[in-house]
Design a protein around this motif. Structure first.
Motif, PDB file in Angstrom:
ATOM      1  N   GLU A  85       0.876  -1.184   0.000  1.00 37.75           N
ATOM      2  CA  GLU A  85       0.000   0.000   0.000  1.00 37.75           C
ATOM      3  C   GLU A  85       0.906   1.225   0.000  1.00 37.75           C
ATOM      4  OE1 GLU A  85      -1.309   1.806   3.445  1.00 37.75           O
ATOM      5  OE2 GLU A  85       0.839   1.719   3.816  1.00 37.75           O
ATOM      6  N   TRP A  86       0.298   2.409  -0.206  1.00 33.93           N
ATOM      7  CA  TRP A  86       1.108   3.610  -0.398  1.00 33.93           C
ATOM      8  C   TRP A  86       1.224   4.489   0.845  1.00 33.93           C
ATOM      9  CZ3 TRP A  86       3.050   5.991  -5.036  1.00 33.93           C
ATOM     10  CH2 TRP A  86       2.827   5.267  -6.217  1.00 33.93           C
ATOM     11  N   GLN A 130      -3.474   1.049  -7.365  1.00 32.65           N
ATOM     12  CA  GLN A 130      -4.279   1.936  -6.503  1.00 32.65           C
ATOM     13  C   GLN A 130      -4.075   3.383  -6.938  1.00 32.65           C
ATOM     14  OE1 GLN A 130      -3.089   1.660  -2.372  1.00 32.65           O
ATOM     15  NE2 GLN A 130      -4.489  -0.030  -1.937  1.00 32.65           N
ATOM     16  N   GLU A 134      -3.797  11.678   0.260  1.00 32.53           N
ATOM     17  CA  GLU A 134      -3.430  11.775   1.677  1.00 32.53           C
ATOM     18  C   GLU A 134      -3.315  13.248   2.048  1.00 32.53           C
ATOM     19  OE1 GLU A 134      -3.294   8.801   3.053  1.00 32.53           O
ATOM     20  OE2 GLU A 134      -2.797   7.487   1.361  1.00 32.53           O
ATOM     21  N   LEU A 263      -5.703  -2.498   8.371  1.00 39.21           N
ATOM     22  CA  LEU A 263      -4.388  -1.922   8.657  1.00 39.21           C
ATOM     23  C   LEU A 263      -4.477  -1.244  10.022  1.00 39.21           C
ATOM     24  CD1 LEU A 263      -4.509  -0.296   5.150  1.00 39.21           C
ATOM     25  CD2 LEU A 263      -3.030  -2.233   5.673  1.00 39.21           C
ATOM     26  N   TYR A 266      -5.132   3.210  11.772  1.00 33.83           N
ATOM     27  CA  TYR A 266      -6.258   4.147  11.792  1.00 33.83           C
ATOM     28  C   TYR A 266      -6.641   4.631  13.183  1.00 33.83           C
ATOM     29  CZ  TYR A 266      -6.849   2.974   6.918  1.00 33.83           C
ATOM     30  OH  TYR A 266      -6.632   2.799   5.577  1.00 33.83           O
ATOM     31  N   ALA A 285     -12.916   1.171  -2.567  1.00 34.44           N
ATOM     32  CA  ALA A 285     -12.001   2.143  -1.964  1.00 34.44           C
ATOM     33  C   ALA A 285     -12.141   2.075  -0.453  1.00 34.44           C
ATOM     34  CB  ALA A 285     -12.348   3.551  -2.447  1.00 34.44           C
ATOM     35  N   GLY A 287     -10.395   3.914   3.462  1.00 34.01           N
ATOM     36  CA  GLY A 287      -9.415   4.797   4.088  1.00 34.01           C
ATOM     37  C   GLY A 287      -9.901   5.319   5.411  1.00 34.01           C
ATOM     38  N   GLY A 288      -9.310   6.408   5.837  1.00 37.63           N
ATOM     39  CA  GLY A 288      -9.698   7.005   7.103  1.00 37.63           C
ATOM     40  C   GLY A 288      -8.592   7.863   7.664  1.00 37.63           C
ATOM     41  N   TYR A 290      -5.492   8.771  10.260  1.00 37.79           N
ATOM     42  CA  TYR A 290      -4.371   8.060  10.912  1.00 37.79           C
ATOM     43  C   TYR A 290      -3.483   9.082  11.613  1.00 37.79           C
ATOM     44  CZ  TYR A 290      -2.407   9.117   6.241  1.00 37.79           C
ATOM     45  OH  TYR A 290      -2.021   9.741   5.081  1.00 37.79           O
TER      46      TYR A 290
HETATM   47  P1  HAM Z   1      -6.944  -1.008   1.516  1.00 38.83           P
HETATM   48  O1  HAM Z   1      -8.359  -1.077   1.945  1.00 38.83           O
HETATM   49  O2  HAM Z   1      -6.041  -2.097   1.957  1.00 38.83           O
HETATM   50  O3  HAM Z   1      -6.398   0.390   2.045  1.00 38.83           O
HETATM   51  O4  HAM Z   1      -6.861  -0.906  -0.052  1.00 38.83           O
HETATM   52  C1  HAM Z   1      -7.557   0.100  -0.742  1.00 38.83           C
HETATM   53  C2  HAM Z   1      -8.238  -0.494  -1.955  1.00 38.83           C
HETATM   54  O5  HAM Z   1      -7.300  -1.216  -2.752  1.00 38.83           O
HETATM   55  C3  HAM Z   1      -9.301  -1.540  -1.616  1.00 38.83           C
HETATM   56  O6  HAM Z   1     -10.537  -0.928  -1.296  1.00 38.83           O
HETATM   57  C4  HAM Z   1      -9.379  -2.327  -2.909  1.00 38.83           C
HETATM   58  O7  HAM Z   1     -10.220  -1.689  -3.849  1.00 38.83           O
HETATM   59  C5  HAM Z   1      -7.953  -2.290  -3.418  1.00 38.83           C
HETATM   60  N1  HAM Z   1      -7.281  -3.571  -3.120  1.00 38.83           N
HETATM   61  C6  HAM Z   1      -6.712  -3.957  -1.971  1.00 38.83           C
HETATM   62  N2  HAM Z   1      -6.202  -5.192  -2.091  1.00 38.83           N
HETATM   63  C7  HAM Z   1      -6.446  -5.607  -3.356  1.00 38.83           C
HETATM   64  C8  HAM Z   1      -6.164  -6.794  -4.122  1.00 38.83           C
HETATM   65  N3  HAM Z   1      -5.494  -7.812  -3.596  1.00 38.83           N
HETATM   66  N4  HAM Z   1      -6.582  -6.854  -5.406  1.00 38.83           N
HETATM   67  C9  HAM Z   1      -7.260  -5.826  -5.970  1.00 38.83           C
HETATM   68  N5  HAM Z   1      -7.543  -4.685  -5.307  1.00 38.83           N
HETATM   69  C10 HAM Z   1      -7.145  -4.561  -4.019  1.00 38.83           C
HETATM   70  C11 HAM Z   1      -5.141   0.834   1.830  1.00 38.83           C
HETATM   71  O8  HAM Z   1      -4.350   0.330   1.072  1.00 38.83           O
HETATM   72  C12 HAM Z   1      -4.841   2.125   2.567  1.00 38.83           C
HETATM   73  N6  HAM Z   1      -3.447   2.507   2.275  1.00 38.83           N
HETATM   74  C13 HAM Z   1      -5.818   3.224   2.174  1.00 38.83           C
HETATM   75  C14 HAM Z   1      -5.539   4.515   2.857  1.00 38.83           C
HETATM   76  C15 HAM Z   1      -4.936   5.582   2.339  1.00 38.83           C
HETATM   77  N7  HAM Z   1      -5.830   4.803   4.112  1.00 38.83           N
HETATM   78  C16 HAM Z   1      -5.419   6.025   4.392  1.00 38.83           C
HETATM   79  N8  HAM Z   1      -4.856   6.523   3.309  1.00 38.83           N
END
Ligand code: HAM
Length: 425
Positions: A85-86, A130, A134, A263, A266, A285, A287-288, A290
């Motif tokens: 993740e980013w 993705q 942020e 994760l 949060y 999508a 998030g939230g 942090y």
């Molecule tokens: P996440 O919910 O793990 O959050 O991933 C965000 C989105 O990435 C998910 O809602 C989904 O659409 C997509 N995604 C995750 N895993 C997969 C996968 N294996 N295959 C296809 N799509 C996937 C984050 O990554 C946090 N970094 C979001 C965030 C940003 N929170 C705060 N800032």
């Protein structure tokens, strides 16, 4: 590897072929326009980072860290991880480049691949893309609502229908420890009825029991104490204000007391956006907020909030709902030529169109007019310019309307302006 084994792309990883690039381009264009409007700067970070960044930031007991990391050891003995993740790499960059001293809030956006060693299935990949946003240095709940609004706007601009926004607050270090205790006491009293994973989660990551999908855990979840009833004063009023801001914008949402996210970083607001297509639907999508992550990674105590969306999942929904990709990659006209002189003149005519930003298809390898018109049709050209030996000698070109079949002869030096006018109609 035996000689007969065909080398294929890795399980859960896929090529993005030319015919799918139009979807990525459409999403990229909308996301970058919206990012620009809201004052976000684009950031790219390396796909590889120090493994410790991820385990520290995302949480050692999360599935992402325990089961899904792609890790490697360098020849020098360093442990690295491909980004799952980013958010954590961006926090690292924020601290490393002294962005804490720039005027806040500091807003960043991104668009690129992530890696998770998950069990591949529909809409779940091991390499997936993705985009995300942020915001650093602002604790007002208006930011939480604005992040949700940005994702809602992007999905609306893409013309996606039937979306659901689910929202919850998971409190902070003031109120969450007490709630976790309460929840684990309750779950321990029902432990024998929980699935194997949830039994483990009670010890390792008790909140994750709340989003368990196992049938047998559902009745226990329903009766569990809910965090919204146990938020401290600050988290409670923060959440109330986020909801008031959302009400003001008219964005529909539902409260989901079981939404906890996968994760660990949060605090307070968490949200996810789903397509309304049954229980199996995966989040588009999430998030939230942090507020403790920047400090945890080694920076100052800077609040932050953001979210990310899964591009493959969005594309799969676009296709299911009959939404087209970007038209910018399609040709507008086709240039058909017959004979040596025509071919020579075609090259400079093509250049005239390029300078006028008109996208031209051609098939210089083919000499039959029928084959070239077929190709023009396949590529979706609105007009085909036909340049034969006679036209080339007379300094003219035939413009054929592909829909009606009507043709018109125009001077070569007028071709660009005539085509421009016809395309505008
Ligand atoms: P996440 O919910 O793990 O959050 O991933 C965000 C989105 O990435 C998910 O809602 C989904 O659409 C997509 N995604 C995750 N895993 C997969 C996968 N294996 N295959 C296809 N799509 C996937 C984050 O990554 C946090 N970094 C979001 C965030 C940003 N929170 C705060 N800032």
């Amino acid at each position: 590897m035996s000689k007969k084994t065909k080398i294929q792309s890795l399980t859960g990883m896929h090529d993005i072929l030319p015919e799918d690039q139009k979807y990525y381009k459409k999403i990229y264009d909308i996301v970058s326009d919206i990012a620009c409007f809201y004052g976000f700067g684009k950031i790219d970070t390396p796909v590889l980072e120090d493994l410790e960044l991820f385990s520290k930031g995302i949480g050692a007991s999360t599935d992402v860290i325990k089961k899904e990391m792609y890790t490697l050891k360098t020849k020098g003995g360093d442990s690295l991880g491909l980004r799952p993740e980013w958010t954590t790499p961006i926090v690292r960059a924020y601290i490393q480049h002294g962005m804490q001293s720039l005027p806040q809030p500091l807003k960043l956006w991104y668009f690129g691949p992530c890696y998770r060693y998950e069990r591949p299935q529909a809409d779940r990949y091991r390499q997936f893309w993705q985009f995300g946003f942020e915001v650093f240095g602002e604790q007002s709940p208006v930011i939480d609502a604005q992040i949700i609004q940005i994702f809602h706007n992007i999905l609306k601009e893409l013309k996606l229908k039937d979306l659901m926004i689910e929202i919850n607050s998971i409190g902070d270090s003031n109120c969450r420890p007490y709630y976790k205790k309460l929840l684990s006491n309750y779950l321990k009293s029902r432990e024998s009825s929980l699935c194997v994973d949830c039994k483990r989660r009670i010890k390792e990551n008790v909140l994750r029991v709340l989003d368990c999908k196992e049938e047998k855990c559902q009745p226990i979840k329903t009766e569990a104490p809910q965090i919204l009833d146990h938020l401290c004063e600050e988290c409670h009023s923060h959440f109330k204000e986020v909801l008031e801001f959302l009400d003001e914008t008219g964005i529909p949402y539902t409260l989901n007391p079981y939404l906890v996210r996968g994760l660990d970083y949060y605090t307070k607001t968490v949200f996810e956006i789903f397509p309304e297509s049954g229980n199996e639907a995966k989040a588009l999508a999430g998030g939230g907020r942090y507020d403790k992550l920047v400090k945890l990674i080694g920076g100052k105590d800077v609040p932050a909030c953001g979210a990310a969306a899964g591009i493959e999942r969005i594309i799969s929904l676009m296709k299911a709902q009959g939404i087209e990709g970007s038209k910018d990659l399609e040709i507008q006209i086709f240039l058909a030529q017959l004979g040596g002189l025509a071919k020579r003149k075609s090259l400079s005519l093509l250049e005239d169109f390029r300078k006028s930003k008109i996208r031209v298809g051609e098939s210089f390898g083919r000499d039959s007019l029928k084959a070239q018109l077929n190709r023009a049709d396949k590529l979706g050209a609105k007009l085909t310019l036909i340049l034969g030996q006679k036209e080339a000698l007379d300094g003219v070109v035939i413009i054929r309307n592909m829909k009606t079949g009507s043709q018109e002869i125009v001077k070569l030096d007028k071709a660009v302006s005539v085509v421009k006018a016809k395309l505008k109609k």
